[in-house]
Design a protein around this motif. Structure first.
Motif, PDB file in Angstrom:
ATOM      1  N   ASN A 126      56.036   7.670 120.992  1.00 40.35           N
ATOM      2  CA  ASN A 126      57.481   7.467 120.838  1.00 40.35           C
ATOM      3  C   ASN A 126      58.310   8.130 121.931  1.00 40.35           C
ATOM      4  O   ASN A 126      59.495   7.829 122.086  1.00 40.35           O
ATOM      5  CB  ASN A 126      57.920   7.963 119.459  1.00 40.35           C
ATOM      6  CG  ASN A 126      57.461   7.035 118.351  1.00 40.35           C
ATOM      7  OD1 ASN A 126      57.561   5.813 118.462  1.00 40.35           O
ATOM      8  ND2 ASN A 126      56.913   7.596 117.277  1.00 40.35           N
ATOM      9  N   THR A 361      56.053   0.978 111.346  1.00 41.34           N
ATOM     10  CA  THR A 361      57.217   1.486 112.072  1.00 41.34           C
ATOM     11  C   THR A 361      58.243   2.078 111.108  1.00 41.34           C
ATOM     12  O   THR A 361      58.328   1.689 109.945  1.00 41.34           O
ATOM     13  CB  THR A 361      57.920   0.373 112.873  1.00 41.34           C
ATOM     14  OG1 THR A 361      58.325  -0.672 111.972  1.00 41.34           O
ATOM     15  CG2 THR A 361      57.010  -0.206 113.941  1.00 41.34           C
ATOM     16  N   LYS A 365      60.764   3.356 115.782  1.00 36.71           N
ATOM     17  CA  LYS A 365      59.712   4.338 116.037  1.00 36.71           C
ATOM     18  C   LYS A 365      58.363   3.864 115.496  1.00 36.71           C
ATOM     19  O   LYS A 365      58.261   3.425 114.356  1.00 36.71           O
ATOM     20  CB  LYS A 365      60.069   5.689 115.401  1.00 36.71           C
ATOM     21  CG  LYS A 365      61.386   6.295 115.887  1.00 36.71           C
ATOM     22  CD  LYS A 365      61.286   6.715 117.343  1.00 36.71           C
ATOM     23  CE  LYS A 365      62.554   7.436 117.789  1.00 36.71           C
ATOM     24  NZ  LYS A 365      62.496   7.799 119.225  1.00 36.71           N
TER      25      LYS A 365
END
Length: 473
Positions: A126, A361, A365
């Motif tokens: 990320n 997710t 992210k």
């Protein structure tokens, strides 16, 4: 001097060319890792010596989960630093310990590609230092078979060799056999603490170029106490959705453990799954799991990787009741569906009022991966006997009290399982049966199992989205 240097350079390139030719010949011989290759014996060396073959730009494929080789990972880092390497790519599935090569200070040397992430490599992905490959676990082997990934080195952890020249990959197979077949170098880390398993985990010593000895504890996950919410979800599933004779697939964590804990009155359960953990042991010893009604590996447990406590690894060491298979087999929808009453129990992060689920997710992210969720949801739905049950189970709220059943998925969230994949959704408040229902009916079902504090606001949001009130009719 010029002539000497030129001769030395020519000789170097000639040796390197011969090495590459030998590697290509060997790659063509590695049809199956369990195949003995006449006249070949691995060299026992240090981790740094084994990884000295690495050059800048190379790809390293690493075994997944509890099979990840720690000494080789450390040796790879040391070689990368010592030789000033750059852009070495590392493919791994899921890490259980934080790999040092993923630290920010080594980002110019190594860049990871992961098709499933954990809390230990999530930050690197990320923050842009590593890459996420969205894909089904069943298709991971295609990365190697289609030459999308071309590893210079495949490295894995194995048991000591037996009297017939065979090692075992122990708790993890996944797609590593496909990686081995196309690698220039195969390097094994021999760990006597690794549980010996049978099936596709078998590999002959002649397949290795180098072996490194390293005795170390396995990455273990000890079961955590189940919450009241998890226990209630487990009870809903066990009492209402799991039939006697069902073939189970489950993941890891509180909800799967809670489901299994509620199955002590069930009969003739089978296990065909991508992975399992400690919860199955009590059901085996209690006689609930027999595997006798399965159509694949009848009479045996089937998985592509396992992870659990030290007791768990001890239980399955040299235990022929477990057959390890590659993930393209365990997660093949048709193989899954050939078993009776397939009950696939998975989870998600959030689900919208029409049944779209985000599991990999949190907004934009990356959180985990597709794994085998869609493989098994679809496999259960395609069960040949028509009695399969694709299930998503989740607490009704987050730890902060926010509803996990939402009008819309978060901005940027990926849809892991579509509304067509999801048949049953279970929270601590009950079961929503969605198959064959319209969006209006789905919203009604899902709101009925949401936390009571959020139902009114969900109804209002559903009306705004659907332009009509949710209804069971």
């Amino acid at each position: 001097m010029v002539v000497f240097r030129s001769t030395r350079l020519v000789n170097y390139h000639r040796r390197r060319l011969n090495q590459l030719i030998d590697c290509r010949k060997l790659c063509s011989l590695r049809s199956e890792p369990s195949q003995p290759l006449p006249g070949r014996k691995p060299k026992y060396v240090s981790a740094k010596e084994a990884l000295s073959v690495l050059q800048s730009g190379d790809l390293v494929s690493m075994q997944a989960v509890a099979g990840a080789p720690k000494a080789l990972a450390k040796g790879m880092l040391e070689v990368g630093i010592a030789n000033n390497l750059t852009d070495v790519k590392v493919f791994h599935l899921m890490s259980l310990t934080i790999p040092d090569y993923m630290k920010p200070e080594y980002s110019k040397i190594f860049r990871v590609r992961a098709s499933f992430t954990s809390g230990l490599d999530r930050e690197a992905i990320n923050s842009g230092r590593a890459d996420y490959i969205p894909m089904f676990l069943s298709e991971t082997g295609l990365l190697f078979r289609r030459n999308i990934l071309k590893p210079k080195v495949t490295m894995l952890q194995v048991t000591p060799v037996d009297e017939h020249g065979f090692h075992s990959m122990g708790p993890s197979v996944t797609s590593i056999r496909d990686s081995i077949k196309v690698s220039e170098y195969v390097i094994g880390e021999v760990n006597p603490r690794l549980p010996r398993t049978v099936g596709d985990s078998t590999i002959h010593e002649s397949q290795f170029d180098y072996l490194v000895e390293n005795e170390t504890e396995l990455d273990a996950l000890n079961p955590k106490p189940m919450s009241d919410v998890e226990k209630q979800i487990g009870k809903h599933i066990a009492d209402n959705l799991i039939e006697d004779g069902a073939t189970l697939q489950m993941g890891i964590g509180g909800i799967p453990d809670a489901v299994l804990a509620q199955c002590k009155n069930h009969k003739d359960l089978g296990i065909h799954t991508e992975m399992f953990s400690d919860g199955v042991i009590d059901l085996i010893e209690n006689g609930n799991i027999t595997n006798r009604l399965k159509n694949t590996e009848k009479g045996f447990l089937t998985a592509t990787f396992i992870i659990g406590s030290t007791r768990f690894y001890d239980y399955f060491h040299n235990n022929p009741y477990l057959i390890m298979k590659t993930c393209d087999y365990t997660n093949d929808q048709h193989v899954i569906g050939s078993n009776p009453k397939v009950t696939a129990i998975n989870s998600c992060i959030e689900i919208d009022i029409t049944g779209q689920a985000a599991s990999d997710t949190v907004g934009t992210k990356i959180y985990s991966g597709f794994g085998g969720q869609v493989d098994f949801l679809r496999g259960a739905a395609l069960s040949f006997d028509g009695k399969g049950k694709p299930i998503l189970a989740l607490p009704s709220t987050t730890n902060k009290g926010e509803s996990k059943i939402v009008p819309y998925l978060k901005h940027g969230a990926g849809v892991t399982s579509t509304r067509a994949h999801v048949h049953y959704v279970v929270t601590e408040y009950g079961i929503a049966s969605l198959f064959g229902l319209s969006n209006r009916q789905r919203a009604h079902q899902l709101i009925s199992i949401a936390h009571p504090d959020h139902r009114e606001s969900l109804e209002k949001a559903a009306f705004e989205r659907l332009k009509c009130m949710p209804s069971k009719d």
